[in-house]
Design an enzyme around this catalytic site. Sequence first.
Site: not given
Ligand code: GUN
Length: 282
Positions: A49, A93, A116
């Site tokens: 990311k 995360q 998200d």
């Molecule tokens: N863990 C796995 N996929 C995601 C996601 O799309 N966002 C976040 N914040 N954590 C994750």
Amino acid sequence: MTEIIDGKLVSKKILQELSEKIALLEKKPSLAVIIVGEDPASKIYVNLKKKKAEELGIVSTVIEMSQDVSESELLNKIDELNKDESVNAILVQMPLPKHIDANKVIEKISPQKDVDCFHAYNVGKIATNNKPFVYPCTPKGILELLNFYNIEISGKHVVVIGRSNIVGRPMAQMLLNKNATVTICHSKTNNLEEITKQADILISAVGKAGLIKKEMVKDNVVVIDVGMNRDENGKLCGDVDFEQVKQKASYITPVPGGVGPMTICSLMVNTFDLFKTSQEKI
Ligand code: GUN
């Protein structure tokens, strides 16, 4: 003829346009990512990311917190980021360590910075067919793929397997908002095969290699594989037996190179969109 849905291609096109828009900005969008602990998969995702954000000219900050950080320390950090006007988007995360209540953490993120779309405010907007600040990354990416390949949603029977807050639930709601007939299946569903066989579009978001076999789908089905698993040889694979199911599908996503690149692409677009919204308020 089966068409392989190319998530790398679609995401590249979207990100190309995004980078052109960002290049024209004087002030750049900014994303803050919080990672708690040392989960190797989470670390890989967070690094991806950060790298992608930087390529695009998005300011990206990764905040690393130790596995034993207290819940209140994490909540305070989020509060700080909520108040920080230089931060447009906040991502915590997942998963979080067991001693931390993930719901509390999510509810702490300002809905205007909830990149998200995990906060109940934004989830509720989707559930009432209203507009959240941004849409959740993976479901949004899947709709982009269907749109790119001109796959009709309205009136189609879409079967979603998986009821997670990240993918299954919001995916089902967003499809309903686009006039699909939606069935959600999950680990307690009886006669899964009977239901999947009825799908015009089958979306599997379970995390179980080999779950979807050829016998479980009808001819010309569109298959979207959200699974991210390792097969017995350690190779990355989805939930779908790709080689078998491909023989019956009209469209199918590979793993890797299908949904995965779209998720990160949506995250970048969402960061930009939250930045734009924050600018409108000024
Ligand atoms: N863990 C796995 N996929 C995601 C996601 O799309 N966002 C976040 N914040 N954590 C994750």
